[in-house]
Design an enzyme around this catalytic site. Structure first.
Site, PDB file in Angstrom:
ATOM      1  N   ASP B  52       0.831  -1.214   0.000  1.00 55.69           N
ATOM      2  CA  ASP B  52       0.000   0.000   0.000  1.00 55.69           C
ATOM      3  C   ASP B  52       0.865   1.264   0.000  1.00 55.69           C
ATOM      4  OD1 ASP B  52      -2.863   1.066   0.504  1.00 55.69           O
ATOM      5  OD2 ASP B  52      -1.655   2.096   2.014  1.00 55.69           O
ATOM      6  N   ARG B  53       0.597   2.136  -0.970  1.00 52.78           N
ATOM      7  CA  ARG B  53       1.406   3.354  -1.109  1.00 52.78           C
ATOM      8  C   ARG B  53       1.167   4.309   0.057  1.00 52.78           C
ATOM      9  NH1 ARG B  53      -0.419  -0.260  -4.089  1.00 52.78           N
ATOM     10  NH2 ARG B  53      -2.128   0.987  -4.881  1.00 52.78           N
ATOM     11  N   CYS B  87      -0.415   5.222 -11.336  1.00 51.32           N
ATOM     12  CA  CYS B  87      -0.794   5.339  -9.926  1.00 51.32           C
ATOM     13  C   CYS B  87      -0.097   6.578  -9.411  1.00 51.32           C
ATOM     14  CB  CYS B  87      -0.337   4.108  -9.137  1.00 51.32           C
ATOM     15  SG  CYS B  87      -0.517   4.308  -7.341  1.00 51.32           S
ATOM     16  N   ASN B  88      -0.860   7.534  -8.912  1.00 48.94           N
ATOM     17  CA  ASN B  88      -0.276   8.789  -8.460  1.00 48.94           C
ATOM     18  C   ASN B  88       0.610   8.605  -7.234  1.00 48.94           C
ATOM     19  OD1 ASN B  88      -1.638  11.329  -9.991  1.00 48.94           O
ATOM     20  ND2 ASN B  88      -3.094   9.652  -9.901  1.00 48.94           N
ATOM     21  N   ALA B  90       2.198   6.161  -6.044  1.00 48.91           N
ATOM     22  CA  ALA B  90       3.451   5.426  -6.267  1.00 48.91           C
ATOM     23  C   ALA B  90       4.569   6.350  -6.730  1.00 48.91           C
ATOM     24  CB  ALA B  90       3.223   4.304  -7.287  1.00 48.91           C
ATOM     25  N   CYS B 202      -5.790  10.706  -8.527  1.00 44.24           N
ATOM     26  CA  CYS B 202      -5.745   9.293  -8.156  1.00 44.24           C
ATOM     27  C   CYS B 202      -6.385   8.592  -9.339  1.00 44.24           C
ATOM     28  CB  CYS B 202      -6.550   9.038  -6.882  1.00 44.24           C
ATOM     29  SG  CYS B 202      -6.886   7.290  -6.578  1.00 44.24           S
TER      30      CYS B 202
END
Lengths: 245, 245
Positions: B52-53, B87-88, B90, B202
């Site tokens: 999970d980021r 994915c933002n 990340a 996102c």
């Protein structure tokens, strides 16, 4: 916690790219999941440069087999534990893919489609194929259905040209009514001549023709999507994990 | 004939899977093509097990950096010549991805989104972020917009909980009006307080909230999709080929 019995799915894609997008989207949507971690790991090689399957089957172009074998080896090197190929015609070269990845299960889209047809209509006697010239010439569906006691109808030469024109139009991104109407007309002629089920035996076909679209004499004629059949089988096997090894 | 100057695109995906499907579908649809061979080769590692980021950024869970670095190396080994990550959050670990693939261009979704915002609204003074807790905490968008002279608004704590609830709902496959309504309400509050553009920062957000959905005092408020911005930049760079090397 990741379920270690799940299998990582390797997808030999790009035949064509829109069909690969469709397969991937349906695979993710159909996976039982309430959070990211419930999903399968899916590796995709979306390679639109695979030599033309119909030309390879007809012997008028290079065989795609070495290219497909290379894709299979690459996906396995990256972690794929199960291989699928959302392209019907490419299954004429299925043996080459299997040979390139010994010990890694390969799920046949052809077998999945025949099984889905028999599950939906256990009593089926005759099906109609909407497929590329290459898929028809390879007789991969003829052999699989006939082994199951099911007879196969194919379009006549004029109608088959319409099917190919529609498939090329879909590959050009044309999802309007023209391609759908042409495919529906061919399907309805085959159904009126006795086919009880229409097989969308090219992964471009379900992009425009869906179950419920084909009617003869006021009755619905089942359309079985080869894409959907492979999605369902992939999820069943990948989630069973260890059993498929 | 394949255009050898095109770059093969490697996608670090699975964050989440639906967002990866969305990015892939838009990338294929937006590629100028009249036949399979005109498309780009796209390699996707759709891996939903990336840590999970948000937890990694907050320090409450393991860093996803080693996992992302491994994905980057695998994609390059398979042939990727350009890396993207739809994915933002990340992107807080972008440096680790770049370090894992030296010599391979990495296209920042953050930079692409800021550039798309300024291209649409060159005079923009203030934007609003709809993003995960992790993306906000990492301040990746704050830094990029502020370097461009643009001020950034974020939801208050109650509204941010609504944003996170909506993102988790989308990840559960809930694409109904509830998530869209919640995101729109938060966006409209930020716009009524002075934000001129809403950033769907996102990649789950554009699955339910689209440009044209947000209105304040009877006027439309631009919604910039980070997914669309990355799609456009990926195609531009991949087709320019050699220039990006």
């Amino acid at each position: 916690m990741t379920d270690v019995t799940r299998l990582c799915v390797g997808v030999l894609g790009g035949m064509g790219p829109e069909a690969t997008v469709d397969f991937f989207g349906k695979l993710v949507a159909a996976t039982p999941a309430t959070r990211d971690g419930d999903h399968l790991r899916i590796l995709i090689d979306d390679d639109p440069t695979v030599p033309d399957r119909s030309a390879g089957i007809a012997g008028t172009g290079p065989s795609p087999a070495p290219h497909l074998a290379r894709m299979a080896r690459g996906l396995v090197a990256l972690g794929a534990q199960l291989l699928v190929m959302p392209c019907n015609g490419a299954h004429a070269f299925e043996a080459d893919v299997r040979a390139a990845a010994p010990g890694v299960p390969f799920l046949s889209l052809i077998e999945a489609t025949v099984a889905a047809t028999r599950a939906r209509r256990p009593d089926v006697v005759r099906v109609a194929l909407l497929a590329t010239d290459g898929t028809l010439a390879s007789r991969i569906y003829h052999r699989a259905f006939e082994a199951a006691g099911v007879r196969v109808s194919v379009p006549d030469a004029d109608d088959q040209r319409q099917v190919m024109d529609a498939i090329y139009a879909i590959k050009r991104g044309e999802r309007g009514p023209a391609a759908a109407d042409a495919l529906r007309a061919v399907a309805e002629r085959l159904a009126s001549e006795g086919a009880e089920v229409v097989i969308a035996a090219c992964t471009e076909v379900p992009l425009v023709l869906r179950d419920g679209d084909v009617r003869v004499h006021g009755h619905n004629v089942d359309v079985i999507s080869s894409t959907d059949a492979l999605v369902a089988r992939t999820i069943a096997v990948a989630l069973r994990g260890a059993e498929a090894r």
